[in-house]
Design a protein around this motif. Structure first.
Motif, PDB file in Angstrom:
ATOM      1  N   VAL A  29       0.843  -1.201   0.000  1.00  0.00           N
ATOM      2  CA  VAL A  29       0.000   0.000   0.000  1.00  0.00           C
ATOM      3  C   VAL A  29       0.875   1.248   0.000  1.00  0.00           C
ATOM      4  N   LEU A  30       1.909   1.237   0.812  1.00  0.00           N
ATOM      5  CA  LEU A  30       2.799   2.395   0.851  1.00  0.00           C
ATOM      6  C   LEU A  30       3.565   2.556  -0.462  1.00  0.00           C
ATOM      7  N   ALA A  31       3.966   1.452  -1.073  1.00  0.00           N
ATOM      8  CA  ALA A  31       4.693   1.527  -2.337  1.00  0.00           C
ATOM      9  C   ALA A  31       3.811   2.022  -3.468  1.00  0.00           C
ATOM     10  N   ALA A  32       2.512   1.862  -3.335  1.00  0.00           N
ATOM     11  CA  ALA A  32       1.585   2.331  -4.374  1.00  0.00           C
ATOM     12  C   ALA A  32       1.355   3.835  -4.291  1.00  0.00           C
ATOM     13  N   GLY A  33       1.997   4.515  -3.366  1.00  0.00           N
ATOM     14  CA  GLY A  33       1.876   5.966  -3.308  1.00  0.00           C
ATOM     15  C   GLY A  33       1.471   6.489  -1.957  1.00  0.00           C
ATOM     16  N   GLY A  34       1.711   5.755  -0.908  1.00  0.00           N
ATOM     17  CA  GLY A  34       1.274   6.188   0.405  1.00  0.00           C
ATOM     18  C   GLY A  34       2.334   6.835   1.251  1.00  0.00           C
ATOM     19  N   THR A  35       3.499   7.148   0.690  1.00  0.00           N
ATOM     20  CA  THR A  35       4.558   7.743   1.511  1.00  0.00           C
ATOM     21  C   THR A  35       4.620   9.253   1.364  1.00  0.00           C
ATOM     22  N   SER A  71       2.680  11.560   2.715  1.00  0.00           N
ATOM     23  CA  SER A  71       2.456  12.257   3.985  1.00  0.00           C
ATOM     24  C   SER A  71       2.708  11.297   5.146  1.00  0.00           C
ATOM     25  N   ARG A  72       2.696  11.860   6.323  1.00  0.00           N
ATOM     26  CA  ARG A  72       3.014  11.076   7.518  1.00  0.00           C
ATOM     27  C   ARG A  72       1.846  10.196   7.973  1.00  0.00           C
ATOM     28  N   ALA A  73       0.601  10.576   7.691  1.00  0.00           N
ATOM     29  CA  ALA A  73      -0.567   9.827   8.171  1.00  0.00           C
ATOM     30  C   ALA A  73      -0.612   8.393   7.643  1.00  0.00           C
ATOM     31  N   PRO A  74      -0.383   8.145   6.330  1.00  0.00           N
ATOM     32  CA  PRO A  74      -0.375   6.743   5.877  1.00  0.00           C
ATOM     33  C   PRO A  74       0.743   5.914   6.510  1.00  0.00           C
ATOM     34  N   LEU A  75       1.893   6.532   6.736  1.00  0.00           N
ATOM     35  CA  LEU A  75       2.991   5.818   7.395  1.00  0.00           C
ATOM     36  C   LEU A  75       2.632   5.444   8.825  1.00  0.00           C
ATOM     37  N   GLU A  76       1.997   6.370   9.546  1.00  0.00           N
ATOM     38  CA  GLU A  76       1.603   6.078  10.922  1.00  0.00           C
ATOM     39  C   GLU A  76       0.550   4.976  10.973  1.00  0.00           C
ATOM     40  N   THR A  77      -0.415   5.020  10.048  1.00  0.00           N
ATOM     41  CA  THR A  77      -1.465   3.999  10.015  1.00  0.00           C
ATOM     42  C   THR A  77      -0.884   2.635   9.653  1.00  0.00           C
ATOM     43  N   ALA A  78       0.003   2.622   8.648  1.00  0.00           N
ATOM     44  CA  ALA A  78       0.632   1.355   8.251  1.00  0.00           C
ATOM     45  C   ALA A  78       1.483   0.795   9.384  1.00  0.00           C
ATOM     46  N   CYS A  79       2.195   1.661  10.073  1.00  0.00           N
ATOM     47  CA  CYS A  79       3.036   1.221  11.190  1.00  0.00           C
ATOM     48  C   CYS A  79       2.178   0.655  12.319  1.00  0.00           C
ATOM     49  N   ALA A  80       1.050   1.292  12.601  1.00  0.00           N
ATOM     50  CA  ALA A  80       0.153   0.778  13.642  1.00  0.00           C
ATOM     51  C   ALA A  80      -0.413  -0.586  13.252  1.00  0.00           C
ATOM     52  N   ALA A  81      -0.743  -0.758  11.970  1.00  0.00           N
ATOM     53  CA  ALA A  81      -1.269  -2.051  11.501  1.00  0.00           C
ATOM     54  C   ALA A  81      -0.209  -3.141  11.598  1.00  0.00           C
ATOM     55  N   VAL A  82       1.025  -2.805  11.239  1.00  0.00           N
ATOM     56  CA  VAL A  82       2.111  -3.794  11.311  1.00  0.00           C
ATOM     57  C   VAL A  82       2.400  -4.161  12.762  1.00  0.00           C
ATOM     58  N   ARG A  83       2.362  -3.182  13.657  1.00  0.00           N
ATOM     59  CA  ARG A  83       2.562  -3.477  15.086  1.00  0.00           C
ATOM     60  C   ARG A  83       1.441  -4.368  15.617  1.00  0.00           C
ATOM     61  N   ALA A  84       0.203  -4.077  15.217  1.00  0.00           N
ATOM     62  CA  ALA A  84      -0.929  -4.911  15.654  1.00  0.00           C
ATOM     63  C   ALA A  84      -0.830  -6.313  15.075  1.00  0.00           C
ATOM     64  N   GLY A  85      -0.174  -6.448  13.919  1.00  0.00           N
ATOM     65  CA  GLY A  85       0.002  -7.757  13.298  1.00  0.00           C
ATOM     66  C   GLY A  85       1.087  -8.600  13.926  1.00  0.00           C
ATOM     67  N   GLY A  86       1.894  -8.015  14.828  1.00  0.00           N
ATOM     68  CA  GLY A  86       2.878  -8.830  15.531  1.00  0.00           C
ATOM     69  C   GLY A  86       4.304  -8.343  15.472  1.00  0.00           C
ATOM     70  N   CYS A 108       8.355  -2.100  14.949  1.00  0.00           N
ATOM     71  CA  CYS A 108       8.259  -1.414  13.660  1.00  0.00           C
ATOM     72  C   CYS A 108       8.107   0.093  13.875  1.00  0.00           C
ATOM     73  N   THR A 109       8.836   0.880  13.063  1.00  0.00           N
ATOM     74  CA  THR A 109       8.726   2.337  13.124  1.00  0.00           C
ATOM     75  C   THR A 109       8.373   2.875  11.744  1.00  0.00           C
ATOM     76  N   GLU A 110       7.888   4.113  11.715  1.00  0.00           N
ATOM     77  CA  GLU A 110       7.547   4.755  10.447  1.00  0.00           C
ATOM     78  C   GLU A 110       8.786   4.909   9.568  1.00  0.00           C
ATOM     79  N   ASP A 111       9.908   5.234  10.189  1.00  0.00           N
ATOM     80  CA  ASP A 111      11.147   5.417   9.436  1.00  0.00           C
ATOM     81  C   ASP A 111      11.606   4.117   8.782  1.00  0.00           C
ATOM     82  N   GLN A 112      11.426   2.970   9.479  1.00  0.00           N
ATOM     83  CA  GLN A 112      11.793   1.677   8.893  1.00  0.00           C
ATOM     84  C   GLN A 112      10.923   1.374   7.675  1.00  0.00           C
ATOM     85  N   LEU A 113       9.622   1.618   7.802  1.00  0.00           N
ATOM     86  CA  LEU A 113       8.729   1.371   6.663  1.00  0.00           C
ATOM     87  C   LEU A 113       9.070   2.277   5.489  1.00  0.00           C
ATOM     88  N   ALA A 114       9.342   3.550   5.768  1.00  0.00           N
ATOM     89  CA  ALA A 114       9.698   4.476   4.692  1.00  0.00           C
ATOM     90  C   ALA A 114      10.997   4.045   4.017  1.00  0.00           C
TER      91      ALA A 114
END
Length: 163
Positions: free
Chosen positions: A106-112, A114-129, A133-139
């Protein structure tokens, strides 16, 4: 087999005149999902040698048997194809990896942008186990995917994932 009768005329033991017996040799062990027990159990992988027995004494070799998997809990033997079924621990790891991969896609499709998609993706990855995970690592991972154009067949068209 000849039944041996006890005092109260019940069969207590059977005397085997002629039969076969398998001598099992362990060749490996691990954890698997036991279809008999219905859960994750330890196993031993066994190979065997059959022998013809006369009055319980091994007389002639009858060949080898294919490898089997013996459950440590219930003692049942299964074919080695039961090792292909994932355990509960493996299912959990697959779910965690799947959440991480979808978030990256999702982030590679154009979600980087702004900061909001990164924060949401990071929260989802943390909830997944993946707790660390940090926003900077995902970016950084999305940037690495965007820079890795040598693995895509055809014309490179930005960041892509193969699932």
């Amino acid at each position: 087999m000849l039944p041996v009768r006890g005092r109260d005329d019940r069969a207590t033991r059977a005397l085997c005149v002629l039969g076969t017996r398998t001598a099992w040799t362990p060749v490996g062990d691990g954890e698997f999902y036991c279809p008999g027990c219905g859960g994750d159990r330890n196993y031993q992988r066994l190979t065997g040698r059959r022998r013809l027995t006369l009055l319980g004494v091994p007389v002639l070799p009858r060949g080898t048997t294919g490898p089997v998997v013996e459950c440590a809990a219930c003692g049942h033997h299964y074919g080695t194809d039961v090792l292909d079924h994932p355990t509960t621990r493996r299912f959990s790891a697959m779910l965690r990896d799947g959440v991480h991969t979808v978030a990256l896609a999702v982030l590679a499709a154009g979600g980087t942008g702004s900061r909001a998609p990164l924060e949401t993706a990071c929260a989802a990855v943390r909830a997944g186990g993946v707790e660390d995970c940090t926003e900077d690592q995902l970016a950084a991972l999305v940037d690495a995917l965007a820079a890795d154009t040598g693995r895509v067949l055809g014309e490179p068209c930005g960041a892509s994932l193969t699932i």
